[in-house]
Scaffold this motif. Structure first.
Motif, PDB file in Angstrom:
ATOM      1  N   ILE A 102       0.830  -1.204   0.000  1.00  0.00           N
ATOM      2  CA  ILE A 102       0.000   0.000   0.000  1.00  0.00           C
ATOM      3  C   ILE A 102       0.866   1.256   0.000  1.00  0.00           C
ATOM      4  O   ILE A 102       0.598   2.222  -0.718  1.00  0.00           O
ATOM      5  CB  ILE A 102      -0.946  -0.007   1.221  1.00  0.00           C
ATOM      6  CG1 ILE A 102      -1.984  -1.117   1.072  1.00  0.00           C
ATOM      7  CG2 ILE A 102      -1.635   1.356   1.388  1.00  0.00           C
ATOM      8  CD1 ILE A 102      -2.878  -1.305   2.273  1.00  0.00           C
ATOM      9  N   GLU A 103       1.929   1.227   0.804  1.00  0.00           N
ATOM     10  CA  GLU A 103       2.831   2.380   0.891  1.00  0.00           C
ATOM     11  C   GLU A 103       3.522   2.667  -0.434  1.00  0.00           C
ATOM     12  O   GLU A 103       3.900   3.810  -0.716  1.00  0.00           O
ATOM     13  CB  GLU A 103       3.872   2.134   1.986  1.00  0.00           C
ATOM     14  CG  GLU A 103       3.271   2.112   3.394  1.00  0.00           C
ATOM     15  CD  GLU A 103       4.272   1.664   4.436  1.00  0.00           C
ATOM     16  OE1 GLU A 103       5.367   1.179   4.038  1.00  0.00           O
ATOM     17  OE2 GLU A 103       3.978   1.782   5.633  1.00  0.00           O
TER      18      GLU A 103
ATOM     19  N   ALA B   9      -5.527   0.373  -6.321  1.00  0.00           N
ATOM     20  CA  ALA B   9      -5.049   0.877  -5.032  1.00  0.00           C
ATOM     21  C   ALA B   9      -6.194   0.989  -4.033  1.00  0.00           C
ATOM     22  O   ALA B   9      -6.063   0.595  -2.865  1.00  0.00           O
ATOM     23  CB  ALA B   9      -4.372   2.231  -5.219  1.00  0.00           C
ATOM     24  N   LYS B  10      -7.324   1.508  -4.472  1.00  0.00           N
ATOM     25  CA  LYS B  10      -8.481   1.657  -3.589  1.00  0.00           C
ATOM     26  C   LYS B  10      -8.972   0.299  -3.083  1.00  0.00           C
ATOM     27  O   LYS B  10      -9.317   0.147  -1.905  1.00  0.00           O
ATOM     28  CB  LYS B  10      -9.614   2.383  -4.321  1.00  0.00           C
ATOM     29  CG  LYS B  10      -9.406   3.882  -4.466  1.00  0.00           C
ATOM     30  CD  LYS B  10     -10.629   4.523  -5.105  1.00  0.00           C
ATOM     31  CE  LYS B  10     -10.486   6.044  -5.158  1.00  0.00           C
ATOM     32  NZ  LYS B  10     -11.678   6.680  -5.783  1.00  0.00           N
TER      33      LYS B  10
ATOM     34  N   ASP C 278      -0.064   6.295  -6.855  1.00  0.00           N
ATOM     35  CA  ASP C 278      -1.383   6.920  -6.945  1.00  0.00           C
ATOM     36  C   ASP C 278      -2.381   6.045  -6.195  1.00  0.00           C
ATOM     37  O   ASP C 278      -2.750   4.956  -6.652  1.00  0.00           O
ATOM     38  CB  ASP C 278      -1.801   7.058  -8.414  1.00  0.00           C
ATOM     39  CG  ASP C 278      -3.146   7.774  -8.565  1.00  0.00           C
ATOM     40  OD1 ASP C 278      -3.754   8.122  -7.523  1.00  0.00           O
ATOM     41  OD2 ASP C 278      -3.580   7.989  -9.710  1.00  0.00           O
ATOM     42  N   LYS C 279      -2.813   6.510  -5.041  1.00  0.00           N
ATOM     43  CA  LYS C 279      -3.721   5.722  -4.206  1.00  0.00           C
ATOM     44  C   LYS C 279      -5.181   5.879  -4.602  1.00  0.00           C
ATOM     45  O   LYS C 279      -6.077   5.372  -3.908  1.00  0.00           O
ATOM     46  CB  LYS C 279      -3.520   6.089  -2.732  1.00  0.00           C
ATOM     47  CG  LYS C 279      -2.176   5.634  -2.170  1.00  0.00           C
ATOM     48  CD  LYS C 279      -2.044   5.965  -0.701  1.00  0.00           C
ATOM     49  CE  LYS C 279      -0.799   5.332  -0.084  1.00  0.00           C
ATOM     50  NZ  LYS C 279       0.438   5.675  -0.752  1.00  0.00           N
ATOM     51  N   GLU C 280      -5.435   6.558  -5.715  1.00  0.00           N
ATOM     52  CA  GLU C 280      -6.803   6.759  -6.180  1.00  0.00           C
ATOM     53  C   GLU C 280      -7.179   5.838  -7.332  1.00  0.00           C
ATOM     54  O   GLU C 280      -8.310   5.896  -7.834  1.00  0.00           O
ATOM     55  CB  GLU C 280      -7.000   8.223  -6.603  1.00  0.00           C
ATOM     56  CG  GLU C 280      -6.876   9.222  -5.459  1.00  0.00           C
ATOM     57  CD  GLU C 280      -7.868   8.956  -4.343  1.00  0.00           C
ATOM     58  OE1 GLU C 280      -9.053   8.710  -4.646  1.00  0.00           O
ATOM     59  OE2 GLU C 280      -7.457   8.973  -3.165  1.00  0.00           O
TER      60      GLU C 280
ATOM     61  N   ILE D 159      -6.495  -0.994  -0.457  1.00  0.00           N
ATOM     62  CA  ILE D 159      -6.615  -0.237   0.795  1.00  0.00           C
ATOM     63  C   ILE D 159      -7.910  -0.605   1.531  1.00  0.00           C
ATOM     64  O   ILE D 159      -7.911  -0.803   2.756  1.00  0.00           O
ATOM     65  CB  ILE D 159      -6.564   1.271   0.517  1.00  0.00           C
ATOM     66  CG1 ILE D 159      -5.177   1.663   0.005  1.00  0.00           C
ATOM     67  CG2 ILE D 159      -6.907   2.070   1.773  1.00  0.00           C
ATOM     68  CD1 ILE D 159      -5.090   3.061  -0.570  1.00  0.00           C
TER      69      ILE D 159
ATOM     70  N   PHE E 268       2.218   2.364  -3.443  1.00  0.00           N
ATOM     71  CA  PHE E 268       1.347   2.896  -4.492  1.00  0.00           C
ATOM     72  C   PHE E 268       1.662   4.374  -4.716  1.00  0.00           C
ATOM     73  O   PHE E 268       1.576   5.183  -3.794  1.00  0.00           O
ATOM     74  CB  PHE E 268      -0.127   2.754  -4.105  1.00  0.00           C
ATOM     75  CG  PHE E 268      -0.705   1.378  -4.298  1.00  0.00           C
ATOM     76  CD1 PHE E 268      -0.649   0.763  -5.541  1.00  0.00           C
ATOM     77  CD2 PHE E 268      -1.308   0.713  -3.250  1.00  0.00           C
ATOM     78  CE1 PHE E 268      -1.175  -0.505  -5.734  1.00  0.00           C
ATOM     79  CE2 PHE E 268      -1.855  -0.550  -3.423  1.00  0.00           C
ATOM     80  CZ  PHE E 268      -1.775  -1.164  -4.663  1.00  0.00           C
TER      81      PHE E 268
END
Length: 292
Positions: free
Chosen positions: A250-251, A261-262, A255-257, A265, A253
Motif C-alpha cells: 500500500i505504501e 489501489a483503492k 497513486d492511491k486513487e 486499501i 502505491f
C-alpha cells in the motif's frame, strides 16, 4: 417433489429452448486456460511431463442466464451448514479467518482439482437427495455440468460445489463438534483449529475427505501453531491481520486513487475493522443470518 413443468416455469425457459441448449452445448461455454505456477512462479508439470493448467469454462448467453436463475431460484434456497463460507453472500475469506481467532493449533488442507474433480454423477445425486425428481435432477445436472464435471467459472459452480461437499462436510463437522474443534471451509480450502493439540485426529480428518472421493493437495496440507494463515489472513490469539508485505504494498502505491489501489486499501481496512469485533458477535451475524 419438483417435476419438469414446474422446473421449466421456475427457469423461465421452454422445452424448445432447453433442447436447443442441450443439442448445442459446446456453443455455450468457452475455455480460459491459465498455467499453474509454484510459489516461485515456475510452471508446474504433471507426471506425464505436460504443463499443468487451471481451466475455466465460463458459460455464455442463454446458458449463463439460466444458470443465474438456477442459482437464485433453486440453489440459494438450499441451506448450507454453518461451516461453509466460500461462494456464499456476505461470508468472505476475512470472516472465515475470524472464526478461528483465539485458537492455537491449526490444520489446513486444500482439495486438489476441486471443481473438475466433482463429477456429473455427484451433482445428480445431490439433486436427488434434495428431493428433486430423477428427470428434473438430470436436467439440472446437464444445465450445470460440462464435459462430465463441474465447470469453474459459471454462476452455479461455487454453490453447487459446497452442496456436493456436504457429504464429507457433515462428517467433518460432527468430528469437530465431538472434539471441540472449529471447522470452516472456503470453497476448496479447509481449516480446522482448536485451543488444544488435536494432531492425532489429522488422519481421521483426511480419511473422511478422501472416502467421499475428494483428493488432497499434500503440498498445501499443514498442521501449524506459529503465525497460522487462514485464507491468506494471519490469525492470532487477540486479532487477525494481513502479512506485513501487504502494508508495504500500500505504501508503494504512487497513486492511491486508482481502482487497484483503492481495492487494496479497502481490503486492508476491512481486515482491521473485522479484527476489532468480538468473534462471538461475528458468528451470530454471519452464521445465523447469512443472507441479511
Amino acid at each position: 417433489m419438483l417435476d419438469v413443468p414446474k422446473l421449466l416455469k421456475i427457469l423461465h425457459i421452454t422445452q424448445k429452448e432447453l433442447d436447443h441448449l442441450f443439442e448445442n452445448i459446446d456453443k455455450f461455454y468457452y475455455l480460459i486456460s491459465n498455467p499453474k505456477l509454484d510459489k516461485k512462479g515456475i510452471q508446474l508439470i504433471d507426471k506425464n511431463g505436460k504443463p499443468r493448467t487451471r481451466d475455466l469454462y465460463p458459460s455464455l448467453r442463454l446458458m449463463k442466464t439460466v444458470q443465474k436463475r438456477i442459482h437464485v431460484q433453486l440453489l440459494k434456497t438450499m441451506k448450507l451448514p454453518d461451516y461453509a463460507f466460500g461462494g456464499i453472500a456476505k461470508r468472505d475469506n476475512i470472516l472465515n479467518a475470524k472464526m478461528h481467532q483465539g485458537n492455537k493449533f491449526f490444520f489446513n488442507t486444500d482439495l486438489r482439482n476441486f471443481y473438475p474433480g466433482i463429477t456429473h454423477h455427484q451433482v445428480f445425486e445431490m439433486f436427488v437427495k434434495r428431493n428433486f425428481s430423477p428427470t428434473a435432477s438430470r436436467i439440472l445436472t446437464k444445465l450445470t455440468t460440462y464435459k462430465g464435471m463441474l465447470p469453474q467459472g459459471t454462476p452455479t459452480s461455487p454453490y453447487l460445489a459446497n452442496l456436493v461437499f456436504v457429504t464429507a462436510g457433515l462428517e467433518l463437522e460432527a468430528l469437530a463438534k465431538k472434539n471441540g474443534l472449529m471447522l470452516t471451509t472456503f470453497v476448496d480450502d479447509i481449516t480446522i483449529s482448536s485451543k488444544t493439540d488435536f494432531k492425532p485426529l489429522v488422519n481421521d480428518i483426511l480419511a473422511i475427505i478422501t472416502s467421499k472421493g475428494f483428493k488432497i493437495s499434500h503440498n498445501k496440507t499443514f498442521y501449524q501453531t506459529k503465525q497460522p494463515k487462514v485464507t491468506n489472513v494471519i490469525v492470532n490469539n487477540n486479532n487477525i491481520r494481513l502479512p506485513d508485505a501487504y502494508k508495504k504494498k500500500i505504501e508503494e502505491f504512487e497513486d492511491k486513487e486508482t481502482p487497484h489501489a483503492k481495492g487494496t486499501i479497502n481490503y486492508y481496512r476491512r481486515v482491521h475493522k473485522i479484527s476489532k469485533i468480538k468473534a462471538s458477535k461475528i458468528k451470530v451475524k454471519t452464521i445465523s443470518n447469512p443472507e441479511k
